[in-house]
Design a protein around this motif. Structure first.
Motif, PDB file in Angstrom:
ATOM      1  N   HIS A 182       0.809  -1.225   0.000  1.00 28.94           N
ATOM      2  CA  HIS A 182       0.000   0.000   0.000  1.00 28.94           C
ATOM      3  C   HIS A 182       0.836   1.267   0.000  1.00 28.94           C
ATOM      4  CE1 HIS A 182      -3.409  -2.526   0.691  1.00 28.94           C
ATOM      5  NE2 HIS A 182      -2.876  -3.017   1.784  1.00 28.94           N
ATOM      6  N   PRO A 183       1.545   1.554  -1.129  1.00 28.55           N
ATOM      7  CA  PRO A 183       2.333   2.787  -1.177  1.00 28.55           C
ATOM      8  C   PRO A 183       1.418   4.005  -1.034  1.00 28.55           C
ATOM      9  CG  PRO A 183       2.188   1.785  -3.364  1.00 28.55           C
ATOM     10  CD  PRO A 183       1.597   0.814  -2.394  1.00 28.55           C
ATOM     11  N   SER A 184       1.928   5.033  -0.403  1.00 33.90           N
ATOM     12  CA  SER A 184       1.102   6.210  -0.139  1.00 33.90           C
ATOM     13  C   SER A 184       1.189   7.210  -1.289  1.00 33.90           C
ATOM     14  CB  SER A 184       1.563   6.868   1.157  1.00 33.90           C
ATOM     15  OG  SER A 184       2.934   7.138   1.044  1.00 33.90           O
ATOM     16  N   ALA A 185       0.391   8.260  -1.198  1.00 36.31           N
ATOM     17  CA  ALA A 185       0.281   9.243  -2.272  1.00 36.31           C
ATOM     18  C   ALA A 185       1.587   9.958  -2.640  1.00 36.31           C
ATOM     19  CB  ALA A 185      -0.792  10.264  -1.908  1.00 36.31           C
ATOM     20  N   PRO A 186       2.518  10.220  -1.700  1.00 37.17           N
ATOM     21  CA  PRO A 186       3.732  10.958  -2.082  1.00 37.17           C
ATOM     22  C   PRO A 186       4.500  10.301  -3.227  1.00 37.17           C
ATOM     23  CG  PRO A 186       3.601  10.759   0.287  1.00 37.17           C
ATOM     24  CD  PRO A 186       2.461   9.972  -0.274  1.00 37.17           C
ATOM     25  N   ALA A 187       4.262   9.003  -3.458  1.00 38.00           N
ATOM     26  CA  ALA A 187       4.958   8.317  -4.538  1.00 38.00           C
ATOM     27  C   ALA A 187       4.689   8.994  -5.868  1.00 38.00           C
ATOM     28  CB  ALA A 187       4.514   6.853  -4.598  1.00 38.00           C
ATOM     29  N   VAL A 188       3.434   9.385  -6.093  1.00 36.82           N
ATOM     30  CA  VAL A 188       3.068  10.003  -7.365  1.00 36.82           C
ATOM     31  C   VAL A 188       3.702  11.388  -7.493  1.00 36.82           C
ATOM     32  CG1 VAL A 188       1.149  10.657  -8.850  1.00 36.82           C
ATOM     33  CG2 VAL A 188       0.927   8.703  -7.313  1.00 36.82           C
ATOM     34  N   ALA A 189       3.764  12.099  -6.367  1.00 38.29           N
ATOM     35  CA  ALA A 189       4.345  13.439  -6.375  1.00 38.29           C
ATOM     36  C   ALA A 189       5.811  13.394  -6.786  1.00 38.29           C
ATOM     37  CB  ALA A 189       4.194  14.083  -5.010  1.00 38.29           C
ATOM     38  N   ALA A 190       6.486  12.264  -6.513  1.00 36.84           N
ATOM     39  CA  ALA A 190       7.918  12.161  -6.799  1.00 36.84           C
ATOM     40  C   ALA A 190       8.201  12.005  -8.286  1.00 36.84           C
ATOM     41  CB  ALA A 190       8.526  10.983  -6.034  1.00 36.84           C
ATOM     42  N   LEU A 191       7.162  11.985  -9.119  1.00 28.90           N
ATOM     43  CA  LEU A 191       7.382  11.896 -10.561  1.00 28.90           C
ATOM     44  C   LEU A 191       7.904  13.214 -11.116  1.00 28.90           C
ATOM     45  CD1 LEU A 191       4.315   9.732 -11.614  1.00 28.90           C
ATOM     46  CD2 LEU A 191       6.711   9.057 -11.526  1.00 28.90           C
ATOM     47  N   VAL A 192       7.803  14.283 -10.321  1.00 26.81           N
ATOM     48  CA  VAL A 192       8.354  15.569 -10.732  1.00 26.81           C
ATOM     49  C   VAL A 192       9.780  15.669 -10.182  1.00 26.81           C
ATOM     50  CG1 VAL A 192       8.074  18.064 -10.636  1.00 26.81           C
ATOM     51  CG2 VAL A 192       6.064  16.571 -10.610  1.00 26.81           C
ATOM     52  N   PRO A 193      10.777  15.892 -11.072  1.00 21.20           N
ATOM     53  CA  PRO A 193      12.165  15.949 -10.597  1.00 21.20           C
ATOM     54  C   PRO A 193      12.354  17.083  -9.593  1.00 21.20           C
ATOM     55  CG  PRO A 193      12.073  15.913 -13.002  1.00 21.20           C
ATOM     56  CD  PRO A 193      10.669  16.064 -12.527  1.00 21.20           C
ATOM     57  N   ARG A 194      13.140  16.819  -8.571  1.00 19.45           N
ATOM     58  CA  ARG A 194      13.467  17.903  -7.636  1.00 19.45           C
ATOM     59  C   ARG A 194      14.836  17.651  -7.025  1.00 19.45           C
ATOM     60  NH1 ARG A 194       9.396  16.224  -2.716  1.00 19.45           N
ATOM     61  NH2 ARG A 194       9.597  14.004  -3.053  1.00 19.45           N
ATOM     62  N   LEU A 195      15.333  18.682  -6.351  1.00 18.03           N
ATOM     63  CA  LEU A 195      16.653  18.563  -5.764  1.00 18.03           C
ATOM     64  C   LEU A 195      16.583  17.748  -4.476  1.00 18.03           C
ATOM     65  CD1 LEU A 195      17.907  22.173  -6.461  1.00 18.03           C
ATOM     66  CD2 LEU A 195      18.667  20.059  -7.558  1.00 18.03           C
ATOM     67  N   ALA A 229      25.635  14.587  -4.325  1.00 15.98           N
ATOM     68  CA  ALA A 229      26.466  13.835  -5.269  1.00 15.98           C
ATOM     69  C   ALA A 229      25.932  12.415  -5.431  1.00 15.98           C
ATOM     70  CB  ALA A 229      27.920  13.800  -4.791  1.00 15.98           C
ATOM     71  N   ARG A 230      25.582  11.808  -4.308  1.00 15.81           N
ATOM     72  CA  ARG A 230      25.058  10.448  -4.341  1.00 15.81           C
ATOM     73  C   ARG A 230      23.713  10.410  -5.083  1.00 15.81           C
ATOM     74  NH1 ARG A 230      26.218   5.121  -4.362  1.00 15.81           N
ATOM     75  NH2 ARG A 230      24.579   3.908  -3.408  1.00 15.81           N
ATOM     76  N   TYR A 231      22.918  11.440  -4.858  1.00 15.03           N
ATOM     77  CA  TYR A 231      21.611  11.558  -5.509  1.00 15.03           C
ATOM     78  C   TYR A 231      21.787  11.641  -7.027  1.00 15.03           C
ATOM     79  CZ  TYR A 231      16.922  13.613  -6.373  1.00 15.03           C
ATOM     80  OH  TYR A 231      15.652  13.878  -6.811  1.00 15.03           O
ATOM     81  N   GLY A 232      22.731  12.498  -7.460  1.00 14.49           N
ATOM     82  CA  GLY A 232      23.000  12.634  -8.892  1.00 14.49           C
ATOM     83  C   GLY A 232      23.520  11.344  -9.474  1.00 14.49           C
ATOM     84  N   PHE A 233      24.428  10.713  -8.725  1.00 10.67           N
ATOM     85  CA  PHE A 233      25.001   9.450  -9.195  1.00 10.67           C
ATOM     86  C   PHE A 233      23.916   8.397  -9.394  1.00 10.67           C
ATOM     87  CE2 PHE A 233      26.734   5.222  -8.206  1.00 10.67           C
ATOM     88  CZ  PHE A 233      27.710   5.124  -9.179  1.00 10.67           C
ATOM     89  N   LEU A 234      23.028   8.276  -8.413  1.00  7.83           N
ATOM     90  CA  LEU A 234      21.954   7.281  -8.543  1.00  7.83           C
ATOM     91  C   LEU A 234      20.985   7.648  -9.666  1.00  7.83           C
ATOM     92  CD1 LEU A 234      21.159   6.256  -4.854  1.00  7.83           C
ATOM     93  CD2 LEU A 234      22.127   4.845  -6.670  1.00  7.83           C
ATOM     94  N   ALA A 235      20.726   8.946  -9.817  1.00  5.51           N
ATOM     95  CA  ALA A 235      19.817   9.368 -10.894  1.00  5.51           C
ATOM     96  C   ALA A 235      20.369   8.955 -12.254  1.00  5.51           C
ATOM     97  CB  ALA A 235      19.593  10.876 -10.846  1.00  5.51           C
TER      98      ALA A 235
END
Lengths: 120, 403
Positions: free
Chosen positions: B159-172, B178-184
Motif C-alpha cells: 500500500h504505497p502512499s500518495a507521495p509516490a506520485v508526487a515524486a514523478l516531478v524531478p526535484r533537488l 552527489a550520491r543523488y546525482g550518481f543514482l539518478a
C-alpha cells in the motif's frame, strides 16, 4: 551515383545472399581522355586498418605476413563481378566461399564440425 | 489474429525482459537511500527508452537496416568506430554484471560462493545461444522473466502512499547531492543501455519486419517498455517502504533479497532469487547476442541467431569470446553489485556517443522517407541523453571521491 555516399561502407551479398563484408574501399581506374571508372571494390581488415590510419595499416600488414586464417586480408572484387545494387546492398555474381573473403569464416566453420550442434 | 498474437508476444517480451541487474540494483539503492525521491528518473528513463526502441524498430521496418548497419553506412568507418568500441567495452562490463547477478542468485539459493557458479552459468548460456533460435531465446527467457511481476504484486500489497506520485516531478535532494546525482544517472543508464535498442533492431530484421509492422512496433515499444518501467518503479517503491524507514543502505544483493519478505512472507525471498537469476540470465543472453550483432553487422559478416553456427561462424565466435571475457570478471571475484554500479554509470557517460548518431540517422529521409522522427522524439532523446551524460560527468568523480 555518389561513390562515397552510395557505395562506400555498404553491405555486400554474394550470389547465395550470404553477407560477405562491407565495401571497405573503392578502386578507381584513371583512363586517358575519359572519366575514371570503378575498377574494383576492396574488402577486409587490412583495407579497413589502412583507411582508419596509415600506422594501423602498416601494423596490420606486418601481422598479415604471418599467415593463418585469422590474419587480416585485403580482397579485391572486380566490378565485373557485381550484378546489381539494390536497397543500398551490393549483389555479387560470385560465391564468397570461393574467395579469400571466406577464409576465416570457412576455417571456423570447419573447426565447428567438431562441436555438437554447429549444424543444429 | 496473427498480429494480435505478435503484439501480445512483443509486449510480454518487453515486460519480462525489462528488469536486469542494473535496473533492479539502482532502483533498490535509490529507494533505500532517498525514498520515493528518485521515481522521476525511472519515469524519464522509461519514456526515453520507449522513444529509442520505437525508433530502432521503425528504422529496421522501413529501411531494412539495423542501427549498426545504418550508422556505419551513413557516417563512414571513422565515425563508426567510436560508438562501436565504446558500446562494446561498456557492454562487456555490463555482461559481466549480469552474469555476476545470476551467480549471486545461485549463491543466495545454495550458499555456494558466486565465483564458483561463473563457469557452469556461462556454459549453459553459451549452449542456449549455440543451439537455440532467436524466438526461443527472446520469448522463452521473457516468459520466464514474467516472474519479475512479483515485484509489482509485492509493491501493491505494501500500500504505497500518495507521495509516490508526487515524486514523478524531478526535484533537488534533501541530502547527499552527489550520491543523488550518481543514482539518478545510474537509473537513466540502466533504462537506456544501448544494447536494448541495438538488440531490438536486429530482432526486427531477424523477424523480417516491413512497413506493415510500424503500428505493431509502436504498441510493443510503448506497452512493453512502459510496463517494464513500472516494474523498476515497483522495486524502488518497495525499497522506499521496506529499507528507507530503517536506514538500510543497499551494499549487496543479499540485502536486496529482503525486499519482498514483508509483503509476500515466505514467498518473498525465493521469488526474489528467481527474479534476479532469470532477469540477469535473460539480459546476459541478449547482451552476448548484441555484442555479436554489432561486430558482425559492423564488418558485414554473416549474422543471425536463426542461422546455424557454422553458417555464421564469425558471429558465433564473437559471442563465445564475449562470454569468456565477461566470465573472467566474475571468476576473479569482482563484487557483482559493484560491477553493476560501475557499468550503469559508464553507460550514462557514454550514452551520447551511442544515441546521437542514431538520432541524426532517424532524421534522414534517405533511410526513412516519410517516416522520419517527429520533433517530440528528437527533443526527448537529446534532452535526456545530454542531461544524463552531463550529470554523470559531474557526479561520477564526486561519488568516487566520496567512496
Amino acid at each position: 551515383m555518389r561513390l562515397v555516399h552510395d557505395l562506400l561502407d555498404i553491405q555486400i551479398l554474394d550470389a547465395r545472399r550470404r553477407r560477405a563484408g562491407k565495401v571497405d574501399d573503392i578502386l578507381l581506374e584513371i583512363r586517358a581522355g575519359r572519366p575514371p571508372r570503378v575498377a574494383a571494390i576492396e574488402i577486409g581488415a587490412l583495407t579497413l586498418a589502412r583507411r582508419l590510419h596509415p600506422w594501423l595499416g602498416s601494423l596490420a600488414a606486418r601481422w598479415a605476413q604471418r599467415a593463418g586464417p585469422a590474419a587480416p586480408h585485403a580482397v579485391r572484387i572486380p566490378w565485373t563481378a557485381v550484378r546489381r545494387i539494390e536497397r543500398r546492398q551490393i549483389h555479387l555474381r560470385i560465391q564468397a566461399t570461393a574467395t579469400p573473403l571466406w577464409s576465416l569464416e570457412g576455417w571456423l566453420a570447419k573447426l565447428y564440425t567438431h562441436i555438437p550442434g554447429s549444424g543444429r | 489474429m496473427k498480429k494480435i498474437l505478435e503484439i501480445g508476444l512483443g509486449v510480454v517480451t518487453g515486460i519480462g525482459g525489462f528488469l536486469e541487474a542494473g535496473s533492479l540494483a539502482t532502483a533498490a539503492q535509490a529507494g533505500a537511500e532517498f525514498g520515493y525521491q528518485l521515481l522521476w528518473a525511472i519515469a524519464l528513463g522509461t519514456l526515453c527508452v520507449i522513444v529509442l526502441v520505437e525508433m530502432s524498430g521503425r528504422l529496421a521496418a522501413v529501411s531494412h537496416h539495423t542501427v549498426v548497419d545504418a550508422v556505419r553506412e551513413r557516417f563512414g568507418i571513422h565515425a563508426f568506430m567510436v560508438p562501436l568500441i565504446t558500446v562494446l567495452l561498456v557492454s562487456l562490463i555490463t555482461l559481466g554484471a549480469e552474469l555476476g547477478g545470476v551467480c549471486m542468485a545461485l549463491q543466495l539459493a545454495t550458499g555456494i560462493a558466486f565465483q564458483r557458479w561463473a563457469v557452469p552459468v556461462v556454459v549453459v548460456a553459451w549452449g542456449l545461444l549455440w543451439r537455440g533460435s532467436f524466438g526461443l531465446i527472446e520469448q522463452g527467457v521473457s516468459l520466464l522473466g514474467l516472474v519479475t511481476v512479483s515485484f509489482l504484486v509485492a509493491a501493491i500489497r505494501q500500500h504505497p502512499s500518495a507521495p509516490a506520485v508526487a515524486a514523478l516531478v524531478p526535484r533537488l535532494p534533501d541530502h547527499e547531492p552527489a550520491r543523488y546525482g550518481f543514482l539518478a544517472v545510474s537509473i537513466l543508464g540502466a533504462s537506456l543501455t544501448p544494447y536494448v535498442f541495438y538488440f531490438y533492431s536486429s530482432g526486427a530484421i531477424e523477424d523480417r519486419w516491413t512497413r506493415g509492422h510500424l503500428w505493431i512496433n509502436r504498441v510493443v515499444a510503448t506497452m512493453g517498455m512502459g510496463f517494464g518501467g513500472l516494474l523498476s518503479a515497483a522495486v524502488l517503491v518497495l525499497a522506499a517502504l521496506v529499507f528507507h524507514p530503517r536506514g538500510v543502505r543497499v551494499d549487496s544483493y543479499a540485502q536486496i533479497g529482503r525486499l519482498m519478505t514483508e509483503a509476500l512472507g515466505d514467498w518473498g525471498f525465493p521469488l526474489f532469487v528467481l527474479s534476479l537469476g532469470i532477469a540477469c540470465f535473460g539480459a546476459a543472453l541478449e547482451i552476448s547476442l548484441t555484442i555479436a550483432y554489432m561486430i558482425a553487422q559492423g564488418f558485414g559478416w554473416n549474422w543471425g541467431e536463426n542461422v546455424k553456427p557454422r553458417d555464421a561462424a564469425r558471429f558465433s565466435a564473437v559471442y563465445t569470446l564475449a562470454l569468456v571475457l565477461a566470465t573472467a570478471l566474475v571468476v576473479i571475484g569482482v563484487d557483482p553489485l559493484r560491477l553493476t554500479n560501475i557499468s550503469m554509470a559508464l553507460t550514462a557517460v557514454t550514452l551520447p556517443v551511442a544515441a546521437l548518431p542514431f538520432l541524426v540517422l532517424m532524421n534522414d529521409r534517405h533511410y526513412l522517407g516519410p517516416h522520419v522522427n517527429g520533433r517530440l522524439a528528437n527533443v526527448v532523446v537529446v534532452l535526456v541523453v545530454v542531461l544524463a551524460a552531463i550529470v554523470a560527468v559531474v557526479a561520477l568523480p564526486l561519488q568516487l571521491m566520496g567512496g
